[in-house]
Scaffold this active site. Structure first.
Site, short mmCIF file in Angstrom:
data_model
loop_
_atom_site.label_atom_id
_atom_site.label_comp_id
_atom_site.label_asym_id
_atom_site.label_seq_id
_atom_site.Cartn_x
_atom_site.Cartn_y
_atom_site.Cartn_z
N LYS A 4 0.85 -1.19 0.00
CA LYS A 4 0.00 0.00 0.00
C LYS A 4 0.89 1.23 0.00
O LYS A 4 1.86 1.31 0.76
CB LYS A 4 -0.87 0.00 1.24
CG LYS A 4 -1.67 1.27 1.41
CD LYS A 4 -2.63 1.14 2.55
CE LYS A 4 -2.33 2.16 3.60
NZ LYS A 4 -3.36 2.23 4.62
C1 R5P Z 1 -2.28 4.48 8.19
O1 R5P Z 1 -1.20 4.02 8.45
C2 R5P Z 1 -3.45 3.66 8.23
O2 R5P Z 1 -3.00 2.35 7.99
C3 R5P Z 1 -4.59 3.95 7.26
O3 R5P Z 1 -5.30 2.77 7.12
C4 R5P Z 1 -4.20 4.44 5.90
O4 R5P Z 1 -3.54 5.62 5.97
C5 R5P Z 1 -5.39 4.50 4.92
O5 R5P Z 1 -6.31 5.37 5.34
P1 R5P Z 1 -6.55 6.80 4.65
O6 R5P Z 1 -7.23 6.50 3.34
O7 R5P Z 1 -7.43 7.51 5.61
O8 R5P Z 1 -5.21 7.43 4.45
#
Ligand code: R5P
Length: 263
Positions: free
Chosen positions: A170
């Site tokens: 990710k």
């Molecule tokens: C951050 O480390 C978290 O794992 C979140 O799940 C990630 O940032 C994704 O969430 P967002 O779309 O709010 O950035």
């Protein structure tokens, strides 16, 4: 790669695509806006999520067993927004992930940060253990406060995560995103990041998928939306149904209009 591991990856990313709903923010941010009561936020969104990324604490307390949604279990943490974010440890074992019937575990890697080595070691430990149980690992390329979110840096972080054995990576969308995807031999999904206007968030998802992303692992741009259900459905339209931004935004606006309180 074992059959079990492949099967779990396929559960998380049916047909190589996923709308993963991220609700793990509390593990370092506490009661994040929109997630103060996790059950209330998560329940109406579940039917539209291909997978759900969260901690074991929120899984146990806020999601009923028997839900037909693959779980991506956050397995690193140990720090808060008040401290150095990269100072993470493995918080949840692979054995516990199996007990919780997870389909994958997630661990943050902070390339270039103070605790780079420890976080890459956390990833390696989970990959080694995951291989024994057929449990895939999603590497979250977390970005330290001082890091640039460009293709060079994110490409470096994604490639390192894949080299160490992550099954899914990710990261954040950036200019020249295609380069990040091309340099990463496993599927890449994008985080949404801070809340944007809904049309901009749909554009982000659209551009990422057009440039090779396998989907999104999105949190705030869904659960902080004025209409989270309409928003996750619109994101699905982009990621899974190939809708353009105008069409997806129109479906969001229509969903939103329907849920406005009567005057
Ligand atoms: C951050 O480390 C978290 O794992 C979140 O799940 C990630 O940032 C994704 O969430 P967002 O779309 O709010 O950035």
């Amino acid at each position: 790669m074992s059959w079990g591991l492949k099967d779990r990856v396929e559960r998380v990313m049916k047909g190589g695509r996923t709308v993963m709903l991220a609700v793990d923010h509390g593990y370092f941010q506490g009661p994040t806006t929109g997630l103060e009561n996790p059950r209330r936020t998560i329940t109406p969104l579940l039917p539209y999520a291909d997978s759900l990324m969260l901690t074991r604490g929120v899984l146990r307390t806020s999601v009923d067993p028997g839900q037909d949604v693959p779980i991506v279990l956050r397995a690193s943490g140990g720090t808060s927004i008040l401290k150095e974010l990269s100072d993470e440890v493995v918080t949840t074992s692979i054995e516990e992930a199996v007990r919780l019937n997870a389909s994958a575990v997630a661990v943050s890697v902070f390339v270039g940060s103070e605790h780079e080595k420890e976080t890459l070691s956390n990833l390696s430990e989970l990959v080694n253990e995951g291989e024994r149980y057929g449990m895939p690992v999603l590497a979250v390329t977390a970005v330290g406060r001082e890091m640039a979110r460009d293709a060079r840096y994110l490409g470096l972080a994604c490639r390192i995560a894949a080299e160490l054995g992550a099954s899914i990576v990710k990261t954040y969308y950036c200019a020249d995103f295609r380069k990040v995807v091309d340099g990463c031999p496993v599927p890449v999904v994008i985080a949404g990041g801070k809340k944007l206007p809904e049309r901009d968030a749909l554009q982000l998802a659209h551009d990422a998928v057009a440039e090779g992303a396998a989907g999104v692992d999105m949190g705030r741009n869904i659960f902080q939306s004025s209409d989270p259900v309409a928003m996750i459905r619109a994101v699905r339209g982009v990621v899974r149904e190939g809708k353009g931004v105008d069409e997806a935004y129109a479906s969001f606006a229509e969903g939103s209009a329907r849920t406005l309180p009567a005057r």
